[in-house]
Design a protein around this motif. Structure first.
Motif, PDB file in Angstrom:
ATOM      1  N   ARG A 486       0.821  -1.220   0.000  1.00  0.00           N
ATOM      2  CA  ARG A 486       0.000   0.000   0.000  1.00  0.00           C
ATOM      3  C   ARG A 486       0.853   1.268   0.000  1.00  0.00           C
ATOM      4  O   ARG A 486       0.577   2.220  -0.721  1.00  0.00           O
ATOM      5  CB  ARG A 486      -0.926  -0.029   1.220  1.00  0.00           C
ATOM      6  N   ARG A 487       1.896   1.284   0.813  1.00  0.00           N
ATOM      7  CA  ARG A 487       2.747   2.475   0.904  1.00  0.00           C
ATOM      8  C   ARG A 487       3.405   2.772  -0.438  1.00  0.00           C
ATOM      9  O   ARG A 487       3.416   3.922  -0.899  1.00  0.00           O
ATOM     10  CB  ARG A 487       3.826   2.272   1.981  1.00  0.00           C
ATOM     11  N   MET A 490       0.882   4.109  -2.962  1.00  0.00           N
ATOM     12  CA  MET A 490       0.544   5.507  -2.673  1.00  0.00           C
ATOM     13  C   MET A 490       1.650   6.445  -3.148  1.00  0.00           C
ATOM     14  O   MET A 490       1.392   7.455  -3.817  1.00  0.00           O
ATOM     15  CB  MET A 490       0.308   5.681  -1.171  1.00  0.00           C
ATOM     16  N   SER A 511      -7.150   1.809  -6.530  1.00  0.00           N
ATOM     17  CA  SER A 511      -6.789   0.472  -6.045  1.00  0.00           C
ATOM     18  C   SER A 511      -6.601   0.430  -4.532  1.00  0.00           C
ATOM     19  O   SER A 511      -6.625  -0.641  -3.927  1.00  0.00           O
ATOM     20  CB  SER A 511      -5.502  -0.003  -6.739  1.00  0.00           C
ATOM     21  N   LEU A 512      -6.427   1.601  -3.917  1.00  0.00           N
ATOM     22  CA  LEU A 512      -6.244   1.665  -2.462  1.00  0.00           C
ATOM     23  C   LEU A 512      -7.576   1.656  -1.721  1.00  0.00           C
ATOM     24  O   LEU A 512      -7.612   1.767  -0.492  1.00  0.00           O
ATOM     25  CB  LEU A 512      -5.457   2.926  -2.097  1.00  0.00           C
ATOM     26  N   LEU A 523      -6.675  10.950   0.804  1.00  0.00           N
ATOM     27  CA  LEU A 523      -6.741  10.005  -0.312  1.00  0.00           C
ATOM     28  C   LEU A 523      -7.878  10.370  -1.254  1.00  0.00           C
ATOM     29  O   LEU A 523      -7.715  10.369  -2.484  1.00  0.00           O
ATOM     30  CB  LEU A 523      -6.910   8.580   0.214  1.00  0.00           C
TER      31      LEU A 523
END
Length: 729
Positions: A486-487, A490, A511-512, A523
């Motif tokens: 995830r990181r 991003m 997608s997050l 976000l």
């Protein structure tokens, strides 16, 4: 066409076309392979028709598909060689000595490595001859692998043995990986691709990073085909799970590939914006490889305080150039593109050689330059943001300078070494150990230069053109494991957003799963911003979600308002501007935007007091007056509308102002005055555009508005004719 049939699982058609192509080659082995594949497929179809259950049928079918692709590539390569149109591929293949094979090359490289470990005089004639032999072996290895057919298992085992040999130099293995990659750009060879995976996992750092660059680029190029190779998918999944640094390395490479893809933009910016601004300052002069600051003592004499503005602009451009360099942008492509005509670059292999100051092509480079300048040169080569091929270019250029010019350069660079701080930097640069990202960045620079600068580059399919838009893990199925971090997703999405690849960035943000993440307004903001920049109507909903999580954000509210205007929700936009005006009631920009939304929503009465306030706050603006006049017309306050438009027209009217005045007069029943106003508008249009076409279009566009005042299309057409007669007179 054959490959398309295989991708669409039209195997019979693919076999039929393959048979015709192979027949032209006269390749008996390939003919026999095709015939065996056809027989296997026939039997498989018979079993299926007869209802026989075969648990191996799926895996067998997959092997037949893989084999069809392989035969397609073999036939294509065979046809290319048979036609022998004189391209570089065929010329290189034909230049190889008879009997060239990997095992012989492996033996020669090992022998050289063993001999190099012995304590002998490095300047002896024997050592120089051995180096020349080693160079010939490397060129032979490169050319042999680049033009080789599909590898056998023994070929792959031999390549892996070279990779693991203690007697073969890291740089030699980096070249080995590079030529395997270049061969894969020509034709997909699963064993060569498997070798790249082996090199990434087991090779030295330089070979490992080059291998991963190759893996990613090959996966992107052959995404459709590689879906048929579950063993490659399994290998990617295994590396992703077991190798802690894999995802970080992969995202670094994706970032570097994207920066290289933008090299033309960066160099245009350097050439057209940054360099001219730096040169204008008079504080720098351009040298072959950058900028040299003019003596600071001179710049202090009689400085003009008025220069501060231009100085801030200079600082801005210098900061911009520094930022480009820091993020890895290829800012020196333009400079070094002029230095690739040296004979050294006639050999394809040399574009991919790791830099070695002792390479035979450079001769006795260190001996030929003074001891004063060599530390500086080595520091530049070690610490500079240059590709390997650029470093060779740099050395060739220095070697070509002679006499007074070389002496001047030597003295100038030597003076720089006298500075204690600079000397410390250069001293440390000599001992700097490159990191993994440095190796991958330099290699990508080398690849980019080869595919864009090599003399015969048009004979190669440029992999940097394989993608429309940005590099992302979503562009290839086999890169899917990169989406698990995830990181990293991003950070890469933010990088693409910064580089204005909004569509690709929005897909990564999507997608997050922002809907599943609590309290992540940021976000939603970033997703909404990317949607908005790519004209995606989903922007509005995303801004509303961000607003609900962080309702006091001026940035969110103003962008939500803009998105609402973009996508036609003027009521919501006006509400957003009301919220903004609660804390900044005299903000003219917000007031204007609110009035525009009210007018677009045909809420003219509510728009008028807003417009009067704008006019009060900014009496010099004619924009508010025009909008007031229009609202007065649309609310049937014709006398006030006429008066306002007449005021505007005495101050210097546009053709549109005269037209709108004509509308007001016509609606008031003042036909003659209306025609006079329209005539002034048509004349203004003719003076501006050379014809009356735009005026006619404007009148026709306003026909619906005029119909509110009982003016029909026939009457409007007659009025236009009357205006034309008036203009003639």
């Amino acid at each position: 066409m054959i490959e398309k049939c295989i991708n669409e699982h039209k195997i019979y058609d693919a076999y039929d076309m393959l048979g015709k192509e192979i027949a032209l080659l006269g390749n008996w082995d390939l003919e026999q392979e095709l015939e065996n594949a056809k027989n296997t497929y026939r039997y498989m179809l018979e079993y299926m028709i007869n209802g026989t259950v075969d648990p191996q049928s799926k895996s067998l079918y997959l092997k037949l598909v893989q084999q069809a692709f392989s035969m397609c590539d073999s036939a294509s390569r065979g046809s290319r060689i048979k036609k022998n149109t004189g391209d570089k591929y065929c010329a290189t293949l034909n230049s190889l000595p008879d009997g060239t094979n990997l095992q012989n090359i492996f033996t020669a490289l090992e022998t050289y490595g063993e001999a190099s470990k012995r304590n002998v005089n490095p300047d002896s004639q024997k050592v120089k001859e051995r180096k020349d032999d080693h160079e010939r072996t490397l060129l032979q290895m490169f050319n042999h692998i680049w033009t080789s057919p599909q590898w056998s298992n023994s070929d792959k085992e031999c390549a892996n043995a070279m990779l693991m040999s203690e007697n073969i130099d890291d740089n030699d293995n980096a070249i080995l990986v590079s030529t395997a990659t270049l061969s894969l750009f020509e034709y997909l060879d699963i064993r060569k691709l498997e070798f790249l995976f082996d090199a990434y996992e087991a090779g030295c750092t330089i070979a490992s990073q080059r291998a991963l660059v190759g893996i990613i680029m090959i996966i992107i190029r052959y995404d459709g085909r590689l879906k048929n190779y579950p063993e490659i998918s399994a290998r990617m999944a295994l590396i992703s799970d077991d190798n802690k640094s894999f995802k970080e390395n992969a995202y670094t490479i994706l970032t570097q590939l994207q920066l290289s893809k933008d090299t033309d933009k960066v160099n245009a910016k350097m050439r057209n914006e940054i360099i001219p601004e730096i040169m204008k300052s008079g504080k720098f002069r351009q040298t072959g490889f950058g900028f040299e600051e003019i003596d600071e003592a001179l710049t202090k004499n009689d400085e003009n305080p008025d220069w501060s503005k231009s100085g801030s602009k200079l600082n801005e451009k210098l900061a911009e150039m520094t930022e480009l360099q820091m993020e890895g942008a290829d800012v020196y492509m333009g400079t070094f593109s002029q230095l690739k005509s040296y004979p050294f670059f006639n050999d394809i292999a040399h574009w991919f050689y790791p830099f070695d100051i002792k390479h035979p092509a450079l001769g006795d480079f260190e001996k030929n330059h003074s001891s004063k300048i060599m530390p500086m040169i080595k520091a530049i080569l070690n610490a500079g943001p240059f590709s390997n091929s650029d470093k060779y270019s740099f050395c060739f250029m220095l070697s070509s300078i002679g006499g007074i010019e070389q002496s001047m350069m030597t003295n100038k660079m030597a003076e720089g070494m006298l500075d204690e701080e600079a000397g410390s930097i250069f001293k440390n640069a000599e001992t700097v150990q490159p990191k993994a990202k440095d190796f991958s960045r330099q290699y990508i620079y080398d690849l980019y230069r080869f595919f864009n600068l090599y003399l015969y580059r048009t004979q190669f399919s440029n992999p940097f053109n394989d993608l429309d838009g940005a590099y992302t893990p979503l562009k290839a199925t086999l890169l899917g494991s990169l989406m698990e971090d995830r990181r990293q997703v991003m950070e890469y999405a933010e990088f693409l957003m910064k580089k204005k690849y909004y569509t690709e960035a929005s897909k990564l943000f999507e997608s997050l799963s922002p809907a599943l993440v609590e309290d992540d307004a940021e976000l939603w903001q970033k997703l909404a911003f990317c949607y908005q920049k790519s004209n995606n109507p989903q922007a509005l909903e995303a801004y509303i979600n961000a607003d609900s999580l962080k309702p006091d954000s001026t940035w969110t509210i103003s962008h939500e308002a803009h998105a609402a205007r973009m996508f036609g929700n003027f009521k919501l936009a006006a509400e957003c501007y009301n919220r903004l005006l609660e804390n900044d009631s005299d903000n003219i920009k917000y007031l204007k935007r609110k009035s525009e939304c009210l007018i677009a929503d045909e809420n003219y009465e509510e728009a008028l007091p807003v417009l009067y306030k704008i006019n009060y706050l900014d009496e010099s603006s004619t924009v508010a007056k025009r909008m007031i006049a229009w609202c007065l017309l649309m609310t049937n306050k014709l006398d006030k509308a006429i008066s306002t438009y007449k005021d505007i027209c005495t101050e210097g009217a546009s053709a549109n102002d005269w037209m709108n005045l004509g509308h007001c007069l016509l609606a008031s029943g003042k036909m003659k005055e209306a025609v006079n106003a329209y005539t002034s508008g048509m004349k203004a249009t003719i003076n501006d555009k050379g014809n009356a076409e735009d005026f006619d279009k404007g009148m026709e566009a306003d026909a619906e508005i005029l119909s509110r005042f009982n003016i029909g299309k026939e009457e409007l057409r007659m009025i236009l004719d009357a205006i034309r007669f008036s203009c003639e007179n």
